[in-house]
Design a protein around this motif. Structure first.
Motif, short mmCIF file in Angstrom:
data_model
loop_
_atom_site.label_atom_id
_atom_site.label_comp_id
_atom_site.label_asym_id
_atom_site.label_seq_id
_atom_site.Cartn_x
_atom_site.Cartn_y
_atom_site.Cartn_z
N GLU B 52 -7.65 -0.47 6.97
CA GLU B 52 -6.96 0.52 7.79
C GLU B 52 -5.48 0.60 7.46
N PHE B 53 -4.96 1.82 7.40
CA PHE B 53 -3.52 2.01 7.39
C PHE B 53 -3.17 2.72 8.69
N SER B 135 11.27 -3.21 4.75
CA SER B 135 10.20 -2.44 5.40
C SER B 135 9.98 -2.95 6.81
N ILE B 136 9.88 -4.27 6.92
CA ILE B 136 9.60 -4.86 8.22
C ILE B 136 10.75 -4.63 9.19
N GLN B 162 -0.28 -8.77 12.17
CA GLN B 162 -1.34 -7.95 11.58
C GLN B 162 -1.03 -6.46 11.74
N GLN B 163 -0.54 -6.08 12.92
CA GLN B 163 -0.22 -4.67 13.16
C GLN B 163 0.93 -4.21 12.28
N ILE B 164 1.91 -5.10 12.09
CA ILE B 164 3.03 -4.78 11.20
C ILE B 164 2.49 -4.58 9.78
N MET B 167 0.83 -1.27 9.27
CA MET B 167 1.71 -0.10 9.23
C MET B 167 2.60 -0.07 8.00
N THR B 168 2.60 -1.15 7.23
CA THR B 168 3.48 -1.20 6.06
C THR B 168 2.70 -1.38 4.77
N GLY B 169 1.39 -1.52 4.89
CA GLY B 169 0.58 -1.71 3.71
C GLY B 169 0.75 -3.10 3.11
N LEU B 170 1.37 -4.01 3.84
CA LEU B 170 1.51 -5.39 3.37
C LEU B 170 0.34 -6.22 3.89
N ARG B 171 0.23 -7.46 3.43
CA ARG B 171 -0.81 -8.37 3.94
C ARG B 171 -0.21 -9.22 5.04
N VAL B 172 -1.08 -9.66 5.95
CA VAL B 172 -0.59 -10.50 7.06
C VAL B 172 0.24 -11.65 6.55
N GLU B 173 -0.27 -12.34 5.53
CA GLU B 173 0.42 -13.52 5.00
C GLU B 173 1.82 -13.16 4.53
N THR B 174 1.94 -12.03 3.86
CA THR B 174 3.25 -11.58 3.38
C THR B 174 4.18 -11.31 4.56
#
Lengths: 197, 197
Positions: B52-53, B135-136, B162-164, B167-174
């Motif tokens: 999901e994006f 981005s964040i 996770q929600q961030i 919305m940014t196309g990044l991975r949770v870990e990142t």
DNA sequence: CTTTTTTTATGAGTTAAGTCATAAGCTTAT
DNA sequence: ATAAGCTTATGACTTAACTCATAAAAAAAG
């Protein structure tokens, strides 16, 4: 977007700009409605390292820098003449009056805004996906459609690899390599560097 | 966005949805104006791999899925109830009539559209920049402002990592690693996993 | 007050895009 | 016609985000 005669009747004035000239800067305040009459304008953000991100290329007939006309915030992006160009400018209060007096025009304006949002949704989804091929093909598809409205006889893409890179946040080399790869897979028809469709 | 009494007077109806329920799908056609009354909705695209994006989280009082009301194209993104929610829906022709009869409301609507475009410009510029930290922080800054309009007493961020990421196309870990790093640099105040401001 | 689920956290390895350097091919201008 | 400048092309190396795995901490549910 708005009929030129109407704009002139409301006191709009033409302005000539030369290639590379700044029309307005990101963050500055706005007193005019801007519409492109002739030439090409790019609507851009510049990052800390000075790299340009092109939000949109503006073609004749399109307006640009319209956000502050509604919300009184500064420009979200700057506008630069991409070629020698002619723009027509109308004072903000007159613009408001035009919309007020012509609901059909206001509706057309809202339609244009939603179409711009639509394009942003599309491209944002692609960028978030981190897939150069799909970002590029989405952009090309959009430009193919968009170009039809401007130049009905165009059969080749009017964008350079660099411009594609500037609109997708990719590097030229990545765009070149990805497009080469798309060509090999038969997903693009390239002849002498130009994309045909 | 539009006053609920006005909507009801024009024949709008409430609809309850449960968490996870699809309100409308990307690509389908539209017959209603949708406004959230209670709960939370996410407006999303789903990519080929099923990831999901999230284009936006919708809060009570906001409308969503409005593009097709103007341009008659299908939905650019789908809407899913992020929690149990109540929405109010009005038929498309009635929505058009409301705008026509109330120029001030139409202007407010255009303002909302430009603000959404503004956010898209902002986030797109950041994503194209390929800098997770910026981005964040752009997203957090936006949500800080945005949250004020919904919950004046909130002092901590209502978004998970996770929600961030969504919305940014990044991975949770990142997102987690980047935010940890921002905290170390003193750019974020995190306490027990939550961001305070 | 446990149990379960969600969210945050962290390490190690992989990969794809970025970076840099260099060159060939087209355009445009003088 | 030649030079200058932009655009496309390609290789080698680096790096930062992704992937996968695993676990601790916090929140929600029973």
């Amino acid at each position: 977007m708005i009929d030129i005669d109407t704009l002139l009747a409301w006191g709009a004035a033409y302005k000539k700009v030369t290639a590379g000239e700044v029309i307005f800067r990101e963050g500055s305040n706005c007193t005019f409605y801007h519409q492109l009459v002739e030439g090409k304008v790019r609507w851009i953000n510049i990052n800390e390292e000075g790299k340009e991100f092109v939000q949109t290329f503006i073609e004749p007939g399109e307006c640009f820098g319209e956000f502050p006309l509604f919300d009184d915030e500064p420009y979200a992006a700057g506008a630069i003449a991409d070629s020698d160009a002619v723009i027509i400018r109308l004072h903000k209060p007159a613009f408001h009056q035009i919309l007020k007096e012509d609901p059909a025009l206001h509706f057309a304006f809202s339609k244009m805004l939603t179409q711009r949002l639509r394009f942003k949704f599309l491209i944002l989804k692609e960028l978030a996906n981190h897939n150069p091929e799909s970002s590029i093909s989405t952009l090309l598809k959009y430009f193919k459609e968009h170009q039809k409205n401007i130049c009905t006889k165009c059969n080749k893409l009017q964008l350079t690899r660099q411009q594609i890179a500037d609109m997708t946040g990719l590097r030229v080399e990545t765009v070149i390599r990805t497009m080469k790869n798309m060509q090999h897979k038969g997903r693009l028809q390239i002849s002498r560097g130009k994309v045909y469709y």
